[in-house]
Scaffold this motif. Structure first.
Motif, PDB file in Angstrom:
ATOM      1  N   ALA A 150      50.811  32.554  51.370  1.00 57.77           N
ATOM      2  CA  ALA A 150      51.350  33.199  50.161  1.00 57.77           C
ATOM      3  C   ALA A 150      50.354  33.124  49.008  1.00 57.77           C
ATOM      4  O   ALA A 150      50.164  34.093  48.260  1.00 57.77           O
ATOM      5  CB  ALA A 150      52.676  32.555  49.767  1.00 57.77           C
TER       6      ALA A 150
ATOM      7  N   LEU B 152      47.318  35.473  49.500  1.00 59.05           N
ATOM      8  CA  LEU B 152      47.656  36.866  49.173  1.00 59.05           C
ATOM      9  C   LEU B 152      47.825  37.069  47.676  1.00 59.05           C
ATOM     10  O   LEU B 152      47.327  38.048  47.111  1.00 59.05           O
ATOM     11  CB  LEU B 152      48.926  37.285  49.917  1.00 59.05           C
ATOM     12  N   GLU B 153      48.545  36.161  47.009  1.00 57.25           N
ATOM     13  CA  GLU B 153      48.693  36.256  45.550  1.00 57.25           C
ATOM     14  C   GLU B 153      47.321  36.401  44.900  1.00 57.25           C
ATOM     15  O   GLU B 153      47.122  37.258  44.023  1.00 57.25           O
ATOM     16  CB  GLU B 153      49.395  35.012  45.002  1.00 57.25           C
TER      17      GLU B 153
ATOM     18  N   TRP C 263      45.821  39.900  45.164  1.00 59.31           N
ATOM     19  CA  TRP C 263      46.457  40.943  44.336  1.00 59.31           C
ATOM     20  C   TRP C 263      46.160  40.730  42.857  1.00 59.31           C
ATOM     21  O   TRP C 263      45.825  41.673  42.134  1.00 59.31           O
ATOM     22  CB  TRP C 263      47.973  40.935  44.575  1.00 59.31           C
TER      23      TRP C 263
ATOM     24  N   ASN D 207      52.065  42.988  58.204  1.00 55.61           N
ATOM     25  CA  ASN D 207      52.387  42.672  56.811  1.00 55.61           C
ATOM     26  C   ASN D 207      53.067  43.879  56.172  1.00 55.61           C
ATOM     27  O   ASN D 207      52.438  44.925  55.991  1.00 55.61           O
ATOM     28  CB  ASN D 207      51.101  42.336  56.060  1.00 55.61           C
TER      29      ASN D 207
ATOM     30  N   TRP E 149      53.865  44.533  53.168  1.00 56.90           N
ATOM     31  CA  TRP E 149      53.206  44.995  51.942  1.00 56.90           C
ATOM     32  C   TRP E 149      51.992  45.867  52.283  1.00 56.90           C
ATOM     33  O   TRP E 149      51.693  46.830  51.553  1.00 56.90           O
ATOM     34  CB  TRP E 149      52.796  43.805  51.060  1.00 56.90           C
TER      35      TRP E 149
ATOM     36  N   ALA F 156      59.358  35.073  44.049  1.00 59.40           N
ATOM     37  CA  ALA F 156      58.108  35.389  44.754  1.00 59.40           C
ATOM     38  C   ALA F 156      58.081  36.854  45.191  1.00 59.40           C
ATOM     39  O   ALA F 156      57.047  37.538  45.073  1.00 59.40           O
ATOM     40  CB  ALA F 156      57.933  34.471  45.969  1.00 59.40           C
ATOM     41  N   LYS F 157      59.208  37.347  45.694  1.00 57.31           N
ATOM     42  CA  LYS F 157      59.252  38.731  46.163  1.00 57.31           C
ATOM     43  C   LYS F 157      59.160  39.715  44.992  1.00 57.31           C
ATOM     44  O   LYS F 157      58.480  40.735  45.075  1.00 57.31           O
ATOM     45  CB  LYS F 157      60.536  38.964  46.964  1.00 57.31           C
TER      46      LYS F 157
ATOM     47  N   GLU G 139      55.499  39.780  44.089  1.00 57.46           N
ATOM     48  CA  GLU G 139      54.741  40.501  45.115  1.00 57.46           C
ATOM     49  C   GLU G 139      54.900  42.005  44.921  1.00 57.46           C
ATOM     50  O   GLU G 139      53.911  42.750  44.966  1.00 57.46           O
ATOM     51  CB  GLU G 139      55.246  40.115  46.516  1.00 57.46           C
ATOM     52  N   TYR G 140      56.123  42.445  44.703  1.00 52.99           N
ATOM     53  CA  TYR G 140      56.375  43.891  44.578  1.00 52.99           C
ATOM     54  C   TYR G 140      55.632  44.485  43.372  1.00 52.99           C
ATOM     55  O   TYR G 140      55.164  45.621  43.428  1.00 52.99           O
ATOM     56  CB  TYR G 140      57.875  44.157  44.457  1.00 52.99           C
TER      57      TYR G 140
ATOM     58  N   TRP H 251      52.754  43.440  42.088  1.00 54.15           N
ATOM     59  CA  TRP H 251      51.311  43.489  42.356  1.00 54.15           C
ATOM     60  C   TRP H 251      50.974  44.557  43.389  1.00 54.15           C
ATOM     61  O   TRP H 251      50.047  45.347  43.222  1.00 54.15           O
ATOM     62  CB  TRP H 251      50.816  42.114  42.841  1.00 54.15           C
ATOM     63  N   VAL H 252      51.719  44.544  44.503  1.00 51.85           N
ATOM     64  CA  VAL H 252      51.425  45.463  45.604  1.00 51.85           C
ATOM     65  C   VAL H 252      51.576  46.907  45.140  1.00 51.85           C
ATOM     66  O   VAL H 252      50.729  47.761  45.426  1.00 51.85           O
ATOM     67  CB  VAL H 252      52.348  45.159  46.803  1.00 51.85           C
TER      68      VAL H 252
END
Lengths: 230, 230
Positions: A53, A56-57, A60, A187, A189, B53-54, B57-58, B60-61
């Protein structure tokens, strides 16, 4: 294989090129920690999840900020944060874990799937956040070098997935339209980013995870890469 | 307050404007789940951590992929993935959790810190990923509306932090150079983005988390916002 999960809008059509994500898709990112599971102790899975995690953070956050830092460095920095968050885990495992990450297990079906697609005339490529050196070592360690035609690393661009430029490495180098390339990733994402770019996308949902990114849905979902051959 | 963690390279200099992140910095993102902790059951903290966290993530992605989707929508989608990952948690809590997220607790020191800085002549602003409607409701529910001069939402740009354009909302609107703005966030990734942009940055390390982003270090680290007054 989960039959209910295996659907593909263009099943059987065949593609000129199959482009694969590396980490999580061809290579099992959790195999590094599993190799040292006993030494890590009972929190090994939480440790491995956090390692992934954070890695990946970092990709990004730094890409959005315009401050690229290579994947080998981010992998080390993510590991160090895990040791800080799990103080009961022995820091002397650091070198062994990084060594294991450079030589991850590939998933068991990878050789037969790649060789079958290649025998059918498709070009096989990797498109990854990893550095060229990391990818060379991983491919060699897994013994799949003769099954792969091209390895594309975002390190040449200094920006990570899900930036469109990262996916464009494949279209530009292969000389193909995005929709004519079958892109595979475990993945979700990465599938979202690849779909936004325009690839035909197969989500390899190894973990049976719930779907995400509803407006960027894959064209097909398989539980392993064997679904590509069905 | 952890004295050892409270250091500031420009301590006492004072700034024309103090710009605060909202979620995690002024507002306690985990207070939504805590209000329904008993109904959620023993996994409530893991559920809250995954929700956060999700959601991130959303942001950034999708920003990297150029596919903005507003923060209220991402907050709902992240919550739905949490319910799917924790099937033993009662989905009928969905509406209550979203309502609680719109009216998060602010951290206890927020009113006195904002009012003191404002009395000293500084301008006070929020710079957040939240939509204008979310931020209006959160500020009103916390009763801090009279202490805040400006609320900047990335929704006007359709790209999330850590894109430089998100931070530039503050410099452009306040008419100040980045280094003359003190930017506060409890999110280390946000500090990394703000530092890359050029703000003077104070990391409010409420959780005593290990440091990250070594090349994008904050100018000061405090354990609560009270450190700004010391």
């Amino acid at each position: 294989m989960n039959a209910a999960a295996d659907r593909d809008a263009r099943h059987g059509a065949g593609y000129a090129a199959y482009v694969f994500d590396a980490y999580g898709t061809l290579f099992d990112v959790h195999s590094a920690v599993r190799r040292h599971q006993q030494a890590l102790g009972p929190d090994y899975q939480a440790f491995s999840d956090l390692w992934r995690a954070k890695q990946l953070e970092y990709t990004w956050v730094r890409s959005l900020a315009g401050r690229y830092r290579d994947f080998a460095t981010l992998t080390e920095e993510a590991l160090d944060v895990c040791f800080a968050r799990f103080p009961e885990i022995d820091r002397s495992l650091r070198a062994d874990l990084l060594e294991a990450y450079r030589r991850l297990d590939c998933f068991s079906e990878v050789p037969v799937v790649l060789s079958t697609l290649r025998q059918q005339g498709a070009r096989i490529a990797i498109l990854s956040n990893g550095t060229p050196a990391m990818l060379d070592e991983a491919v060699a360690a897994a013994g799949i070098g003769t099954l792969i035609d091209e390895v594309f690393s975002v390190d040449t661009l200094k920006i990570y997935k899900t930036a469109p430029a990262a996916y464009a490495l494949a279209t530009q180098s292969l000389g193909l339209e995005a929709r004519d390339i079958a892109f595979q990733s475990s993945n979700r994402w990465d599938i979202a980013g690849a779909k936004a770019f325009g690839f035909t996308c197969h989500w390899i949902n190894r973990a049976g995870a719930p779907d995400e990114y509803p407006e960027l849905a894959p064209d097909g979902v398989f539980s392993t890469l064997e679904g590509l051959l069905a």
